[in-house]
Design an enzyme around this catalytic site. Structure first.
Site, PDB file in Angstrom:
ATOM      1  N   GLU A 187      -3.407   8.591   0.062  1.00 42.03           N
ATOM      2  CA  GLU A 187      -2.112   7.662  -0.184  1.00 42.03           C
ATOM      3  C   GLU A 187      -2.383   7.221  -1.604  1.00 42.03           C
ATOM      4  O   GLU A 187      -3.409   6.676  -2.148  1.00 42.03           O
ATOM      5  CB  GLU A 187      -1.838   7.011   0.935  1.00 42.03           C
ATOM      6  CG  GLU A 187      -0.390   6.560   1.328  1.00 42.03           C
ATOM      7  CD  GLU A 187       0.740   7.036   0.668  1.00 42.03           C
ATOM      8  OE1 GLU A 187       0.813   7.717  -0.358  1.00 42.03           O
ATOM      9  OE2 GLU A 187       1.715   6.995   1.352  1.00 42.03           O
ATOM     10  N   ASP A 188      -1.211   6.950  -2.146  1.00 41.52           N
ATOM     11  CA  ASP A 188      -1.007   6.203  -3.528  1.00 41.52           C
ATOM     12  C   ASP A 188      -1.304   4.803  -3.247  1.00 41.52           C
ATOM     13  O   ASP A 188      -2.048   3.804  -3.881  1.00 41.52           O
ATOM     14  CB  ASP A 188      -0.003   6.569  -4.322  1.00 41.52           C
ATOM     15  CG  ASP A 188       1.487   6.279  -3.825  1.00 41.52           C
ATOM     16  OD1 ASP A 188       1.484   6.164  -2.388  1.00 41.52           O
ATOM     17  OD2 ASP A 188       2.495   6.852  -3.942  1.00 41.52           O
ATOM     18  N   ARG A 190       5.196   8.646 -13.231  1.00 38.74           N
ATOM     19  CA  ARG A 190       4.227   8.877 -12.629  1.00 38.74           C
ATOM     20  C   ARG A 190       2.856   9.528 -13.443  1.00 38.74           C
ATOM     21  O   ARG A 190       1.928   9.398 -13.050  1.00 38.74           O
ATOM     22  CB  ARG A 190       4.715  10.202 -11.499  1.00 38.74           C
ATOM     23  CG  ARG A 190       5.504   9.790 -10.634  1.00 38.74           C
ATOM     24  CD  ARG A 190       5.665  11.078  -9.720  1.00 38.74           C
ATOM     25  NE  ARG A 190       6.724  10.814  -8.668  1.00 38.74           N
ATOM     26  CZ  ARG A 190       6.630  10.347  -7.637  1.00 38.74           C
ATOM     27  NH1 ARG A 190       5.864   9.799  -7.160  1.00 38.74           N
ATOM     28  NH2 ARG A 190       8.076  10.301  -6.854  1.00 38.74           N
ATOM     29  N   PHE A 236       5.672  -4.807  -8.066  1.00 41.37           N
ATOM     30  CA  PHE A 236       6.160  -3.386  -8.083  1.00 41.37           C
ATOM     31  C   PHE A 236       5.151  -2.492  -9.306  1.00 41.37           C
ATOM     32  O   PHE A 236       5.422  -2.866 -10.452  1.00 41.37           O
ATOM     33  CB  PHE A 236       7.539  -3.191  -8.447  1.00 41.37           C
ATOM     34  CG  PHE A 236       7.943  -1.894  -8.207  1.00 41.37           C
ATOM     35  CD1 PHE A 236       8.370  -1.312  -6.831  1.00 41.37           C
ATOM     36  CD2 PHE A 236       8.128  -0.612  -9.206  1.00 41.37           C
ATOM     37  CE1 PHE A 236       8.660   0.090  -6.427  1.00 41.37           C
ATOM     38  CE2 PHE A 236       8.419   0.629  -8.735  1.00 41.37           C
ATOM     39  CZ  PHE A 236       8.863   0.790  -7.498  1.00 41.37           C
ATOM     40  N   ASP A 288       2.046  -0.154   1.434  1.00 34.91           N
ATOM     41  CA  ASP A 288       2.973  -1.368   1.276  1.00 34.91           C
ATOM     42  C   ASP A 288       3.387  -1.909   2.667  1.00 34.91           C
ATOM     43  O   ASP A 288       2.546  -2.510   3.187  1.00 34.91           O
ATOM     44  CB  ASP A 288       4.152  -0.359   0.503  1.00 34.91           C
ATOM     45  CG  ASP A 288       5.245  -1.836   0.013  1.00 34.91           C
ATOM     46  OD1 ASP A 288       4.872  -2.547  -0.493  1.00 34.91           O
ATOM     47  OD2 ASP A 288       6.374  -1.673   0.301  1.00 34.91           O
TER      48      ASP A 288
END
Ligand code: IMP
Ligand code: MG
Length: 179
Positions: A99-100, A165, A152, A103
């Site tokens: 996963e990136d 990205r 963010f 959160d």
């Protein structure tokens, strides 16, 4: 530096160094248990991280992709929609989800549950980034690249409205872009 970037949080060099460390740790752990991880990367954010990580994995691994999204709306909290499923069966596989960022943790919790229901032998998680202060469900990654504060971020796979990205580092987006 890109014009949308407020500040760089994790540089390209730091990412490479950390991916080498994670790859070694992961391979050592799986070898110890006589297992081979089947990497499942969640599209699209985890693609650069997957690509960097596997370069340093000294093991015969395979990988596949899934694309999931959360249902919007209050009645369906916890549910996820599968936009692209895995190509093959997960029965008996030792899955390592890639996963990136974690959160709230909802995505990973649901995907983990789903893969176990489908017969995966084991589901572990590696995430490039972790924002522990934002967690609403009880899930922890087995391997984390970097813990970051509640800001963010964009770059190295992470987007704002599908942009940014491609940046080779993880950065904080200038507030004027989302205000
Ligand atoms: P979770 O289910 O809340 O853990 O959602 C994780 C997903 O939200 C990630 O896979 C990202 O796609 C997205 N996300 C969370 N935080 C950020 C961020 O700071 N920048 C870009 N995307 C984010
Ligand atoms: Mg994502």
């Amino acid at each position: 530096m890109h014009h949308a970037v407020e500040k760089i949080l994790v540089s390209q060099e730091e990412i490479t160094k950390r991916c080498k460390e994670l790859a070694k740790e992961i391979c050592d752990d799986y070898r110890k248990q006589n297992q081979t991880p089947y990497l499942v990367a969640l599209l699209k954010g985890s693609v650069p991280f997957l690509a960097e990580l596997v370069k340093y994995m000294d093991m015969d691994i395979q990988f596949d992709f899934m694309d999931v999204s959360s249902y919007q709306g209050t009645e369906s909290i916890g549910d996820i929609k599968i936009n692209k499923d895995l190509d093959g069966s997960v029965k008996g596989l030792s899955i390592l989800l890639v996963e990136d960022i974690i959160d709230t943790g909802r995505t990973l919790k649901e995907v983990t549950k789903m893969l176990k229901n489908k017969g995966a032998n084991d589901v572990k998680v590696v995430s490039l980034l972790d924002k522990p202060s934002r967690r609403t469900v009880d899930i922890q990654a087995d391997y984390v690249g970097f813990e970051i504060p509640n800001e963010f971020v964009i770059g190295f796979g992470l987007d704002y409205d599908q942009d940014f990205r491609h940046l080779p580092y993880v950065a904080v987006l200038k507030p004027k872009f989302y205000e």
